[in-house]
Design a protein around this motif. Structure first.
Motif, PDB file in Angstrom:
ATOM      1  N   PRO A  38       0.830  -1.214   0.000  1.00 39.85           N
ATOM      2  CA  PRO A  38       0.000   0.000   0.000  1.00 39.85           C
ATOM      3  C   PRO A  38       0.860   1.258   0.000  1.00 39.85           C
ATOM      4  N   ALA A  39       0.482   2.223  -0.848  1.00 36.73           N
ATOM      5  CA  ALA A  39       1.293   3.425  -1.029  1.00 36.73           C
ATOM      6  C   ALA A  39       0.802   4.612  -0.216  1.00 36.73           C
ATOM      7  N   TRP A  40      -0.318   4.452   0.507  1.00 41.80           N
ATOM      8  CA  TRP A  40      -0.892   5.568   1.270  1.00 41.80           C
ATOM      9  C   TRP A  40      -1.092   5.147   2.719  1.00 41.80           C
ATOM     10  N   GLY A  41      -0.966   6.102   3.619  1.00 42.21           N
ATOM     11  CA  GLY A  41      -1.202   5.822   5.044  1.00 42.21           C
ATOM     12  C   GLY A  41      -0.191   4.885   5.655  1.00 42.21           C
ATOM     13  N   TYR A  42       0.989   4.773   5.027  1.00 40.36           N
ATOM     14  CA  TYR A  42       1.958   3.753   5.444  1.00 40.36           C
ATOM     15  C   TYR A  42       2.942   4.237   6.503  1.00 40.36           C
TER      16      TYR A  42
ATOM     17  N   PRO B  43      -0.738   7.686   8.742  1.00 30.99           N
ATOM     18  CA  PRO B  43      -1.962   6.948   9.049  1.00 30.99           C
ATOM     19  C   PRO B  43      -3.145   7.913   9.109  1.00 30.99           C
ATOM     20  N   PRO B  44      -4.305   7.529   8.571  1.00 26.65           N
ATOM     21  CA  PRO B  44      -5.457   8.450   8.521  1.00 26.65           C
ATOM     22  C   PRO B  44      -5.781   9.085   9.865  1.00 26.65           C
ATOM     23  N   LYS B  45      -5.641   8.317  10.942  1.00 25.30           N
ATOM     24  CA  LYS B  45      -5.934   8.861  12.273  1.00 25.30           C
ATOM     25  C   LYS B  45      -5.021  10.039  12.595  1.00 25.30           C
TER      26      LYS B  45
ATOM     27  N   ALA C 201       5.102   7.968  16.524  1.00 19.42           N
ATOM     28  CA  ALA C 201       5.467   6.559  16.466  1.00 19.42           C
ATOM     29  C   ALA C 201       4.180   5.761  16.636  1.00 19.42           C
ATOM     30  N   ALA C 202       3.707   5.178  15.536  1.00 22.17           N
ATOM     31  CA  ALA C 202       2.466   4.411  15.579  1.00 22.17           C
ATOM     32  C   ALA C 202       2.793   2.925  15.661  1.00 22.17           C
TER      33      ALA C 202
END
Length: 437
Positions: free
Chosen positions: A120-124, A163-165, A192-193
């Motif tokens: 996945p290229a988004w939200g990574y 990340p969307p959040k 840091a998620a």
């Protein structure tokens, strides 16, 4: 007298920083925003005798690989450079960068080019440092990445690679910081998620007031994040609220591993690609029970513990005392203390004597920072020595330089190599290579 119009440029290729390469009157022009095959009008912002740096001002003929950037801040924010290029073409461009480095820097050719690792290229992006500035002229506090070619903070209210959040929190950070008494003494928020918690580290140059502490706790509770405070260097960061938050960690399910880490410790930014990269590295290394293997630049054990899970005996070596301590804790946490050992050493000062003092190894895994591992590969014996080396790299140029030593001086063959798209939409090239006697 009017200035003659700038002639169109034909973009021939991409350079290692993702800029279009063109030539005009024998001079190289590096054009931000230009894609191979395009005809563009450019504006130069830096002129040197042998080259110019420029940006696209008009596209006369577009590449079929050109796409509309997903982020509205693309071109302003300096975080991404490739959003205008189709994702598959990005990966292909990175593979060409790796091949070019092997050819021109290392004078080596892999026997096999591996299929790229991508996801996945988004939200990574699970790791990020967001700059914070209180800019009165722009209406108050800005939180985000730097603008392109600038120390200014981009005026952005979302980010498609976070990340969307966390992206949704960007506009809220503005009012949150503006409401603190230390708004001018809080230069950075580090993200840091983990898989069970999102940690935000506030870099504070002055202590929070009692009223600030109430506001920080309220923000954390409302948005389900954990705040840490960092008054000085990274080692001074400590959890502030909530103290009963889940453990910050990522997992490697294929190897039954849980990897706790502190928010200021180095981990890969893309957990999904990291899993695939570890899987490929382990297949290439093919570690077996009874073998003795070294993991150089081992960090917190990202490769060490999967190797240990195979039953091999592993020595992990790292320059950071705190990371070595973390690796030891992670080995214990995962029941692997019996066949792992960790040491602190400056691997940039490795010599033949200090390498020999480590004892004999069947195989090596090397995962250095951008500077590469030139002193380490120079220290390897020219005869005997490890029969297989897996080299994970975040700089194709230093990988190619080190590959030249391994192939032309140390008697190894470059059996295979490939890229991993750890940082989609950027020019960053992560790669992996296999060397055998």
């Amino acid at each position: 007298m009017s200035t003659p119009p700038t002639p169109p440029l034909y973009i021939e290729s991409l350079d290692h920083e993702g800029r279009g390469v063109a030539h005009l009157d024998g001079k190289a022009i590096f054009v931000e925003g230009g894609l191979p095959g395009e005809l563009v009008i450019h504006s130069s912002y830096r002129k040197k005798p042998t080259y110019e740096q420029a940006q696209v001002t008009q596209i006369i003929k577009a590449s079929p690989n050109r796409v509309t950037p997903a982020c509205r801040w693309f071109g302003i924010c300096g975080g991404c450079s490739h959003q205008h290029l189709h994702e598959s073409a990005q990966v292909a461009a990175k593979q060409r960068v790796l091949e070019d480095c092997f050819e021109h820097i290392g004078k080596v050719t892999p026997e096999t080019m591996l299929s790229p690792i991508h996801g996945p290229a988004w939200g990574y992006r699970t790791r990020a440092r967001l700059s914070v500035r209180n800019v009165i002229k722009k209406g108050g506090v800005l939180v985000g990445f730097h603008e392109k070619r600038s120390s200014y903070v981009a005026d952005m209210t979302s980010c498609e690679v976070l990340p969307p959040k966390v992206s949704a929190l960007l506009p809220l950070f503005r009012d949150f910081v503006a409401d603190l008494s230390i708004r001018d003494r809080l230069p950075q928020i580090e993200l840091a998620a983990g898989e069970n918690v999102t940690v935000l580290v506030l870099r504070i140059l002055e202590p929070l007031s009692a009223e600030d502490e109430v506001k920080v706790r309220a923000f954390a509770d409302q948005h389900e994040v954990q705040f840490w405070l960092q008054p000085k260097g990274p080692d001074t960061a400590y959890p502030f609220h909530p103290l009963d938050a889940p453990e910050l960690s990522y997992s490697l399910p294929e190897f039954n591993l849980i990897m706790p880490f502190r928010p200021t410790e180095f981990t890969q930014v893309n957990h999904g690609i990291n899993r695939m990269l570890v899987r490929r590295a382990m297949r290439m290394l093919d570690s077996q029970p009874g073998e003795r293997i070294a993991d150089f630049f081992c960090g917190l054990g990202n490769f060490t513990l999967p190797i240990a899970r195979s039953g091999a005996t592993v020595l992990g070596i790292e320059g950071s005392q705190s990371l070595v301590e973390r690796a030891m804790e992670n080995a214990k946490r995962n029941g692997l203390s019996g066949n792992t050992e960790f040491r602190v050493a400056d691997l940039f000062q490795m010599t033949e004597e200090s390498y020999a003092a480590l004892g004999e190894f069947d195989k090596l895994l090397i995962d250095p920072p951008r500077d590469g591992a030139i002193e380490l590969v120079k220290s390897l014996p020219e005869r005997g020595g490890p029969r297989r080396i897996v080299y994970v790299s975040c700089s194709p140029a230093t990988l190619a330089r080190d590959a030249a030593v391994l192939v032309h001086q140390k008697g190894y063959a470059l059996k295979a190599a490939g890229v991993a798209n750890m940082f989609p939409h950027t020019a960053h090239v992560e790669s992996i290579a296999l060397f055998e006697r």
